[in-house]
Design an enzyme around this catalytic site. Structure first.
Site, short mmCIF file in Angstrom:
data_model
loop_
_atom_site.label_atom_id
_atom_site.label_comp_id
_atom_site.label_asym_id
_atom_site.label_seq_id
_atom_site.Cartn_x
_atom_site.Cartn_y
_atom_site.Cartn_z
N HIS A 19 -0.47 0.62 3.51
CA HIS A 19 -1.55 1.26 2.77
C HIS A 19 -1.07 2.61 2.26
O HIS A 19 -1.20 3.63 2.93
CB HIS A 19 -2.78 1.40 3.69
CG HIS A 19 -4.01 1.87 2.98
ND1 HIS A 19 -5.29 1.66 3.47
CD2 HIS A 19 -4.18 2.55 1.83
CE1 HIS A 19 -6.17 2.17 2.65
NE2 HIS A 19 -5.52 2.75 1.64
N HIS A 21 -0.77 4.45 -1.73
CA HIS A 21 -0.90 4.35 -3.19
C HIS A 21 0.23 5.15 -3.81
O HIS A 21 0.32 6.36 -3.58
CB HIS A 21 -2.25 4.91 -3.63
CG HIS A 21 -3.42 4.24 -2.98
ND1 HIS A 21 -4.16 3.25 -3.62
CD2 HIS A 21 -3.97 4.38 -1.75
CE1 HIS A 21 -5.13 2.84 -2.81
NE2 HIS A 21 -5.03 3.50 -1.67
N HIS A 208 -10.02 -2.48 -0.09
CA HIS A 208 -10.53 -1.31 0.63
C HIS A 208 -11.98 -1.61 1.01
O HIS A 208 -12.78 -2.00 0.15
CB HIS A 208 -10.51 -0.07 -0.26
CG HIS A 208 -9.17 0.56 -0.43
ND1 HIS A 208 -8.06 -0.12 -0.87
CD2 HIS A 208 -8.75 1.84 -0.21
CE1 HIS A 208 -7.03 0.70 -0.92
NE2 HIS A 208 -7.42 1.91 -0.52
N GLU A 211 -14.58 2.31 4.42
CA GLU A 211 -14.02 3.67 4.41
C GLU A 211 -15.22 4.62 4.39
O GLU A 211 -15.64 5.10 5.43
CB GLU A 211 -13.11 3.86 3.17
CG GLU A 211 -12.49 5.25 3.07
CD GLU A 211 -11.68 5.45 1.77
OE1 GLU A 211 -11.80 4.65 0.82
OE2 GLU A 211 -10.94 6.46 1.70
N ASP A 289 -1.92 6.39 3.17
CA ASP A 289 -2.87 6.31 2.07
C ASP A 289 -2.40 7.07 0.82
O ASP A 289 -1.89 6.44 -0.11
CB ASP A 289 -4.26 6.81 2.52
CG ASP A 289 -5.39 6.26 1.66
OD1 ASP A 289 -5.11 5.45 0.75
OD2 ASP A 289 -6.56 6.63 1.90
N ASP A 290 -2.59 8.39 0.79
CA ASP A 290 -2.16 9.21 -0.35
C ASP A 290 -1.48 10.46 0.21
O ASP A 290 -2.06 11.55 0.25
CB ASP A 290 -3.39 9.60 -1.20
CG ASP A 290 -4.10 8.38 -1.75
OD1 ASP A 290 -3.62 7.79 -2.73
OD2 ASP A 290 -5.12 7.99 -1.15
N1 HPA Z 1 -9.94 4.82 -1.15
C1 HPA Z 1 -10.24 4.23 -2.29
N2 HPA Z 1 -9.44 4.31 -3.36
C2 HPA Z 1 -8.30 4.98 -3.26
C3 HPA Z 1 -7.95 5.62 -2.10
C4 HPA Z 1 -8.80 5.52 -0.99
O1 HPA Z 1 -8.58 6.06 0.11
N3 HPA Z 1 -6.75 6.21 -2.34
C5 HPA Z 1 -6.40 5.94 -3.59
N4 HPA Z 1 -7.35 5.20 -4.17
ZN ZN Z 2 -6.30 3.66 -0.04
#
Ligand code: HPA
Ligand code: ZN
Length: 351
Positions: A19, A21, A208, A211, A289-290
């Site tokens: 996970h 991006h 996703h 969250e 994640d990012d």
């Molecule tokens: N959630 C949803 N979309 C996303 C995320 C996330 O954490 N990171 C990049 N796009």
């Molecule tokens: Zn994500």
């Protein structure tokens, strides 16, 4: 960096990242460099865009997923050429390698790039070159997952999927289909036509869910979209029945601890259901994640989990083992990863 003496062990663990991006690995420094090189105007009315350091400071104050996504989509607007995507991809793998990642399955968001006039083919070509160089230089195996974006019309996602993603998924250049961006108000039911086609074609499916959204978004991903993996998925504590289904169906949850704290989905990492999931047999991996936006790459996420939960080496063996088994790589690659895990566990058992 974690406080404990476990750091060396956490570093050595052979990691699979599921996970991440690619556009979320764009550092503020590279963002400003590419904006200058590609003549992209950054929003001058927002003081965050004065410098890389002011932007980074703003990143530490995200209030929600949408607040983050606002900056994430502006950030990726500086990526124009295949060469830009290649540098971005290679830089991520260089850092992932130094964090002990041996296999990574990473997301990309073609719809927004296509809207900006960057062809889908340029995006995939750049990413593919970056992956190939990373494999040659670091021995990291990787796959890419194409994301449909929830904040855009379903028809837009459908067109990208049909015209561009399907041919790449058919030949394995893209390994799976994902669903990301604004979760609230966008249940899985909106995307059943895309996902049922993908299921019929035998593609790997993830989304996703859970969250910012409640456990009903996770149920929808499972029952409406028929995914085999759920990204984030932190809400199973609210439904013992759904949790049992996740265990019975062997669904992998890709947790992103630092992301959840930064986007205010939880107050602190200790509030995440890691202990519950371990005890109940819910399989999960730990991911970044990012990383350029949330303050750390995968190893920092491992460290912060260790600080919050004081896991045993054996429990880390279970987590990393489940990450290997849940990967979308060949059996041959899995068996190599299993051997590496066994040897690291044995090495640290003797200390
Ligand atoms: N959630 C949803 N979309 C996303 C995320 C996330 O954490 N990171 C990049 N796009
Ligand atoms: Zn994500």
């Amino acid at each position: 960096m974690c406080q404990g003496k476990q750091h060396e062990f956490l570093q050595a663990l052979p990691k699979c990242e599921h996970h991440m991006h690619l556009e979320g690995s764009l550092s503020p420094e590279l963002l400003f460099t590419l904006a200058r090189r590609n003549n992209i105007d950054l929003p001058s009315s927002d003081p965050a865009f004065q410098s890389p350091s002011s932007l980074l400071a703003r990143y530490r104050q995200f209030t929600s997923l949408d607040d983050f996504l606002h900056y994430y989509f502006i950030g990726m607007s500086v990526l124009m050429s295949a060469a830009d995507f290649e540098s971005l991809t290679y830089d991520y793998f260089r850092i992932a390698h130094s964090d002990g990642v041996l296999h990574a399955e990473v997301f990309f968001d073609p719809q927004v790039h296509m809207h900006r006039g960057v062809p889908y083919a340029a995006v995939v070509e750049g990413i593919t070159r970056g992956r190939e160089r990373a494999m040659a230089d670091f021995g990291i195996s990787s796959e890419i997952i194409v994301c449909v974006l929830r904040h855009l019309p379903v028809e837009d996602g459908h067109a990208m999927y049909t015209e561009h993603a399907v041919p790449d998924l058919e030949v394995g250049r893209v390994k799976g289909l994902g669903l990301s961006s604004t979760e609230l108000g966008n249940l899985g039911t909106k995307y059943t036509s895309i996902y049922s086609d993908a299921e019929n074609r035998g593609f790997n499916l993830t989304a996703h869910a859970g969250e910012e959204g409640g456990v009903e978004y996770m149920a929808s991903a499972l029952y409406d979209l028929h995914v085999t993996r759920v990204d984030h998925g932190i809400k199973l504590g609210h439904s013992p029945e759904l949790m049992r289904e996740f265990v019975d169906r062997n669904i992998l949850v890709t947790l992103c601890p630092m992301s959840n704290v930064e986007l205010k989905c939880v107050t602190k990492i200790a509030d995440l259901p890691l202990r519950l999931y371990l005890d109940q047999g819910v399989k999960f991996s730990i991911n970044s994640d990012d990383p350029a936006y949330f303050g750390g790459y995968i190893l920092e996420n491992y460290c912060q989990v260790q600080d919050a939960f004081s896991l045993t080496n054996q429990e880390w063996g279970v987590i990393c083992g489940n990450a290997i088994e849940g990967s979308w790589c060949t059996e041959e690659r899995k068996s190599h990863l299993r051997e590496r895990l066994a040897s690291v566990l044995q090495m640290f058992e003797q200390r």
